[in-house]
Design an enzyme around this catalytic site. Structure first.
Site: not given
Ligand code: GLY
Length: 383
Positions: A133, A155, A197, A239, A249, A253, A257, A260, A264, A278
């Protein structure tokens, strides 16, 4: 956000991620893998450690990391090594990692150290989030992409046959150690993919950084240590600032993207076998996002041209023309977008731009415009 004219190659910097009781530091500099032991002890003193890495990274960086951890007096369990590559971000590999962790007799106080690129960081972070957990974990990113993006912000997750990163959790690391020396052994294509990035942060909200990259980006890609360290520092600062305001997000946040949603779709069509990295997809996707912004009358064409020109100048792909042997269609790419996890109430939110460093969220995009931009990119020119 300032950008230093130059920094000493030996300089180390620390970028804090201000998340209250889950705050942590990102250390950036040379020699952090071989010097990890004391830095980790300072954050999680006396705790047992287990390293997760992949077969490629293990050959280069596992021995110095293990030596430093052992020298710091920590109890270090047998490392877990997964095969290199995106395929390791799946349910089967996650099950194997969980088995390996439990077989080593982990306790709640055990700390997982994820040594590697985005795959190891995402897989290891998610394994840490669910083992017993929740274990603490530390990110030791070894690619440019993971140093400027995926290791920061919590993430974590794996892919599903339904799409990328669809199974996961927000789980913040306790510490990030970005050793700039680890980039020296990366293939140039991987460095370039990570550099996309870096450019993203300039395009989102830092026009000064974008101008700095226009002057210094080639040096960052070519391996100038001081320029690389500075580009990573400014990227992490960007970031960290966004994550501190919007960890889960809920809005801001989403700006991360940029490129993206298009990217994607390209990745989904290419498959995840290495034809399209990517960061390469994000490069093309950011150009598409600027082209869409121009088409919608939101952004001066000169700014879109500037973004395209810089990405192309360092050697990144900027259109989809040659992907899939030139057989792809705008319709199939648009269909992938409908499955993106950013779809809300059946609408795809795009990150658009009013200019360099002026990006914003927009849910009000006509699909016809999206298809036109995709078709133009497949034909190899701005829409
Ligand atoms: N790579 C996008 C984020 O971490 O929100």
């Amino acid at each position: 956000m300032s950008v230093a004219a130059s920094t000493s190659p030996a300089a180390r910097s620390i970028v804090p991620v201000a998340l209250g009781d889950r705050a942590y530091d990102i250390h950036i500099g040379a020699g952090l893998i071989a010097g990890a032991g004391p830095l980790i002890q300072a954050v999680v003193p006396g705790r047992p450690l287990v390293v997760l890495t992949d077969s490629n990274v293990a050959d280069r960086h596992l021995a110095p990391l293990m030596a430093s951890l052992a020298a710091s007096g920590a109890k270090v369990l047998e490392p877990i090594i997964v095969p290199a590559g995106e395929a390791s971000k799946d349910m089967e590999r996650l099950g194997e990692v969980m088995d390996a962790l439990l077989a080593r007799g982990i306790e709640r106080k055990t700390v997982l150290v994820a040594l590697g690129g985005g795959v190891v960081g995402d897989l290891g972070g998610f394994a840490a989030a669910i083992a017993l957990r929740g274990l603490d974990f530390i990110q030791v990113p070894t690619t440019l992409l993971s140093q400027v993006d995926s290791s920061v912000g919590g993430k974590t997750g794996i892919n599903s046959r339904h799409g990328k990163n669809l199974i996961g959790a927000f789980h913040q690391p306790r510490l990030v150690l970005a050793d700039t020396v680890s980039l020296d052994t990366l293939p140039r294509r991987e460095v370039l993919a990570g550099y996309a990035e870096v450019v993203k942060y300039g395009l989102i909200d830092n026009p000064g950084f974008f101008t700095w990259l226009e002057a210094n980006g080639q040096g960052v890609v070519d391996g100038d240590p001081a320029l690389r360290a500075e580009a990573i520092r400014v990227s992490c600062l960007a970031k960290a600032g966004i994550v501190a305001q919007d960890e889960k997000e809920g809005g801001l946040r989403e700006l991360l993207n940029l490129g993206h949603t298009f990217g994607h779709a390209l990745e989904a069509e290419a498959g995840y076998g290495g034809e399209l990295l990517h960061g390469e997809a994000v490069s093309i996707g950011m150009v598409m996002a600027f082209d869409l912004s121009v088409r919608m009358g939101l952004c001066p064409a000169a700014d879109a041209a500037r973004a395209r020109a810089h990405l192309a100048a360092v050697g990144l792909p900027v259109d989809a023309r040659h992907l899939g042997g030139g057989t792809w269609t705008a319709e199939t790419l648009a269909a992938h977008m409908a499955k993106d996890k950013k779809v809300k109430d059946g609408r795809v939110t795009f990150i658009l731009a009013r200019g360099i460093g002026q990006s914003f969220r927009c849910a009000d995009v006509r699909l016809d415009d999206v298809r036109d931009v995709l078709a133009a990119s497949l034909a190899g020119h701005a829409s």
